[in-house]
Design a protein around this motif. Structure first.
Motif, mmCIF file in Angstrom:
data_model
loop_
_atom_site.group_PDB
_atom_site.id
_atom_site.type_symbol
_atom_site.label_atom_id
_atom_site.label_comp_id
_atom_site.label_asym_id
_atom_site.label_seq_id
_atom_site.Cartn_x
_atom_site.Cartn_y
_atom_site.Cartn_z
ATOM 1 N N THR A 27 3.452 1.914 -1.518
ATOM 2 C CA THR A 27 3.944 2.293 -2.841
ATOM 3 C C THR A 27 2.889 3.022 -3.657
ATOM 4 O O THR A 27 3.205 3.882 -4.459
ATOM 5 N N VAL A 28 1.623 2.680 -3.429
ATOM 6 C CA VAL A 28 0.578 3.275 -4.268
ATOM 7 C C VAL A 28 -0.215 4.353 -3.543
ATOM 8 O O VAL A 28 -1.142 4.920 -4.102
ATOM 9 N N MET A 29 0.165 4.673 -2.299
ATOM 10 C CA MET A 29 -0.697 5.585 -1.548
ATOM 11 C C MET A 29 -0.744 6.986 -2.149
ATOM 12 O O MET A 29 -1.793 7.625 -2.152
ATOM 13 N N VAL A 30 0.378 7.452 -2.699
ATOM 14 C CA VAL A 30 0.368 8.816 -3.250
ATOM 15 C C VAL A 30 -0.506 8.898 -4.511
ATOM 16 O O VAL A 30 -1.381 9.766 -4.593
ATOM 17 N N PRO A 31 -0.333 7.983 -5.494
ATOM 18 C CA PRO A 31 -1.269 8.010 -6.637
ATOM 19 C C PRO A 31 -2.725 7.843 -6.211
ATOM 20 O O PRO A 31 -3.603 8.524 -6.748
ATOM 21 N N LEU A 32 -2.976 6.969 -5.230
ATOM 22 C CA LEU A 32 -4.352 6.791 -4.759
ATOM 23 C C LEU A 32 -4.891 8.088 -4.180
ATOM 24 O O LEU A 32 -6.041 8.465 -4.404
ATOM 25 N N TYR A 33 -4.032 8.767 -3.433
ATOM 26 C CA TYR A 33 -4.427 10.046 -2.845
ATOM 27 C C TYR A 33 -4.806 11.033 -3.953
ATOM 28 O O TYR A 33 -5.810 11.740 -3.859
ATOM 29 N N LEU A 34 -4.002 11.054 -5.019
ATOM 30 C CA LEU A 34 -4.295 11.977 -6.122
ATOM 31 C C LEU A 34 -5.614 11.626 -6.807
ATOM 32 O O LEU A 34 -6.368 12.516 -7.210
ATOM 33 N N VAL A 35 -5.902 10.318 -6.913
ATOM 34 C CA VAL A 35 -7.188 9.894 -7.479
ATOM 35 C C VAL A 35 -8.332 10.434 -6.623
ATOM 36 O O VAL A 35 -9.298 11.027 -7.132
ATOM 37 N N PHE A 59 0.819 -1.204 0.000
ATOM 38 C CA PHE A 59 0.000 0.000 0.000
ATOM 39 C C PHE A 59 0.861 1.265 0.000
ATOM 40 O O PHE A 59 0.527 2.267 -0.636
ATOM 41 N N LEU A 63 -12.964 3.744 -0.346
ATOM 42 C CA LEU A 63 -12.781 3.360 -1.738
ATOM 43 C C LEU A 63 -11.590 2.423 -2.031
ATOM 44 O O LEU A 63 -11.773 1.379 -2.648
ATOM 45 N N PRO A 64 -10.364 2.744 -1.588
ATOM 46 C CA PRO A 64 -9.240 1.887 -2.012
ATOM 47 C C PRO A 64 -9.248 0.494 -1.382
ATOM 48 O O PRO A 64 -8.457 -0.352 -1.776
#
Lengths: 300, 287
Positions: free
Chosen positions: B132-140, B130, B155-156
């Motif tokens: 690794t992808v938290m920043v892109p997820l945050y931007l989404v 998680f 959501l995630p």
């Protein structure tokens, strides 16, 4: 014949209907973000910026890998992971071996050891924050044990002690969890094997080292990698201790550094590069686990 | 199973005694901080750091719990934050079970082109941490305008690859005959899933629900990213803020900890089978 294949086709479509929502979810919330993180790690993207991000090649990686802060947090993560790994593995193995030898009271013993794993990480850290108070239980217990009244071991103030304190919290919280995994693994060893060894006169040590340990090798490999991967993802304890005033440097583990780089420095490109490096290390660990467990099967 | 009898051989006797001593000692040591949390939650701060520590509080100081709920600033946000945690963890548990069951059923009981590839693609996501992808997820979430909302928090985590794996494994053992019989009776595929398959996956659902609930109950990182407004925070974020404040009282801190732990401990004592079993199943899934 034709009818049948028509029905097959209809069935196949239903298969897609059941699977589609999940695939959509994983595309949006797993695949897209990992690709995005990868691409972003080669740009100079900022969190709050009107300028479009520019492609900067390997600049983020070069900058991260040559910065003092990164290696400091890599060291903090390694110290934490190794420091927690050794006691977690040895203690959970020992507890499991002893619990398996109990006839009654197996379940209450497991539940007692497991109970801290039920708590939130933040709650666990909060309890220990109070225990580590200069006048708190931790100092009292050690002073009573060593007969050294009034000594403060600076659990949260000293650099090395802060590292030890985070490890203590983690080992306390998870030792029961990994004990259960070992108990499950040892439960798969047929009783007959141990009973035969007992009749042959093998003592408890001999049985543990010559029967239990070789037979639970797959579990041991799995648990070892799980511990290491989990340790690399530790965040809550360090975050709470730092917020409560502990020195940042020695316990600024990688996840905390990524969080700070993204949310405090707003440097998303650099944070993505760091997170890709963390990902690479974890992938390497998982690959080692896969190889080791396959090798284990061949050996059996 | 043999009856517990005291062994005669000296080495076995030593193991017999030592196992009981060590396990009892370890269990006691591990339970001490939990007992400390409970006893200190009823004490004034001055008693908590008294030397030596007195384990039995002089009286039940409910004021700590009032202060825990009211907060250091008297805003009474903790109750709301506990509610938020229940909503988020509950919703994540429910959606994880529903989506994983549907996808797992599709993979287990239907044959279609690309099935294996799709299954591998889902399983591979288990490798992605998680962090690794938290920043892109945050931007989404920012782009969708979902900061400071329940949906943004949920959501995630609405489905999990492990859940899909668990459900598929469980349903592979589910007899095809029952599904076929329902089809011959004229049930629609959707009705078969809802009234035949879903009711029969109770244990797997319970294990998965407990696992998902706990993960969100524990989640600090994601709410730190997506929530700024105090009233939308969940328990872990509240605790960090509460503990970091200069005026924080140790007794009230422990009361906060007890309140945060009650729901999961109630779950643990009533559903311990799924907690302990869940750990083992989770590990098996990674094997």
């Amino acid at each position: 014949m034709k009818r049948a294949s028509g029905m097959e086709g209809k069935r196949a479509r239903w298969g897609w209907v059941f699977v589609a929502p999940g695939l959509l979810f994983f595309s949006l919330f797993s695949w897209y973000p990992i690709v995005n993180a990868f691409v972003t790690s080669f740009t100079n993207r900022k969190l709050i910026s009107l300028k479009a991000p520019k492609f900067v090649g390997l600049q983020n990686y070069v900058r991260v890998l040559s910065s003092e802060d990164f290696w400091n947090s890599a060291r903090a993560t390694a110290v934490f992971a190794v420091g927690a790994f050794v006691p977690l593995l040895l203690l959970s193995l020992l507890f499991a071996a002893l619990i398996v030898s109990l006839r009654g009271w197996k379940r209450p013993a497991q539940m007692a050891l497991y109970s801290p794993a039920v708590l939130s990480s933040v709650v666990a850290a909060l309890i220990w924050l109070v225990v580590f108070d200069p006048r708190g239980l931790a100092n009292q217990a050690l002073n009573a044990l060593f007969g050294t009244p009034g000594i403060d071991r600076r659990w949260l103030a000293d650099a090395t002690m802060a590292q030890i304190s985070t490890i203590v919290v983690y080992v306390w919280k998870y030792v029961g969890y990994f004990t259960i995994l070992f108990v499950t693994g040892m439960g798969k060893i047929p009783d007959a094997v141990n009973e035969a060894a007992l009749i042959d006169g093998a003592g408890p040590f001999r049985r543990f080292f010559s029967i239990t340990l070789p037979l639970i090798r797959p579990t041991t490999v799995l648990v070892s990698v799980m511990i290491l991967i989990q340790c690399m993802k530790t965040f809550s304890t360090q975050y709470l201790f730092v917020q409560a005033g502990a020195p940042t440097g020695p316990i600024e583990v990688m996840t905390l550094a990524i969080y700070n780089t993204a949310m405090r420095d707003l440097a998303i490109g650099r944070a993505s590069a760091m997170s890709m490096l963390l990902f690479a290390v974890m992938l390497l660990l998982s690959w080692l686990q896969l190889r080791a467990s396959r090798g284990g099967e061949d050996a059996l | 199973m043999r009856k517990p009898s005291i062994p005669k051989r000296p080495s076995e006797l030593a193991l017999f005694v030592l196992a009981r001593l060590v396990v009892a000692g370890a269990a006691a040591l591990i339970l001490v901080p939990l007992a400390f949390m409970l006893s200190a939650s009823f004490m004034p701060a001055s008693d908590i750091v008294s030397i030596p520590y007195r384990w039995i509080p002089d009286g039940f100081r409910w004021k700590n719990y009032l202060q825990a709920l009211a907060g250091n600033d008297g805003s009474w946000l903790y109750a709301r934050n506990v509610l938020n945690s229940l909503v988020v963890a509950g919703a994540v548990a429910a959606t994880t079970v529903a989506i994983s069951a549907s996808v797992g059923y599709g993979f287990a009981k239907f044959r279609f082109r690309g099935r294996n590839l799709a299954f591998m693609a889902v399983m591979a996501t288990m490798m992605i941490p998680f962090e690794t992808v938290m920043v892109p997820l945050y931007l989404v979430v920012v782009r969708l305008g979902l900061q400071d909302s329940y949906l943004g928090l949920i959501l995630p985590f609405m489905a999990s690859a492990f859940g899909v794996f668990l459900m598929r494994q469980y349903l592979l053992g589910f007899p095809d005959d029952i599904v076929d019989a329902a089809r011959i009776d004229g049930c629609s595929e959707w009705r078969i899933f809802r009234s035949v398959v879903l009711p029969s996956i109770g244990p797997a659902s319970a294990t998965l629900a407990v696992l998902a609930f706990r993960q969100q109950w524990d989640n600090l990182l994601w709410p730190l990213l997506v929530v700024q407004r105090e009233e939308m925070k969940t328990i872990p974020a509240y605790i960090v803020k509460f503990a970091a404040e200069k005026s924080a009282d140790e007794g009230a801190m422990m009361a906060v900890a007890v309140i945060a732990s009650l729901p999961v401990f109630i779950l643990f004592t009533t559903l311990s089978k799924y907690f302990l079993g869940g750990s083992a199943v989770f590990a098996a899934g990674k094997e």
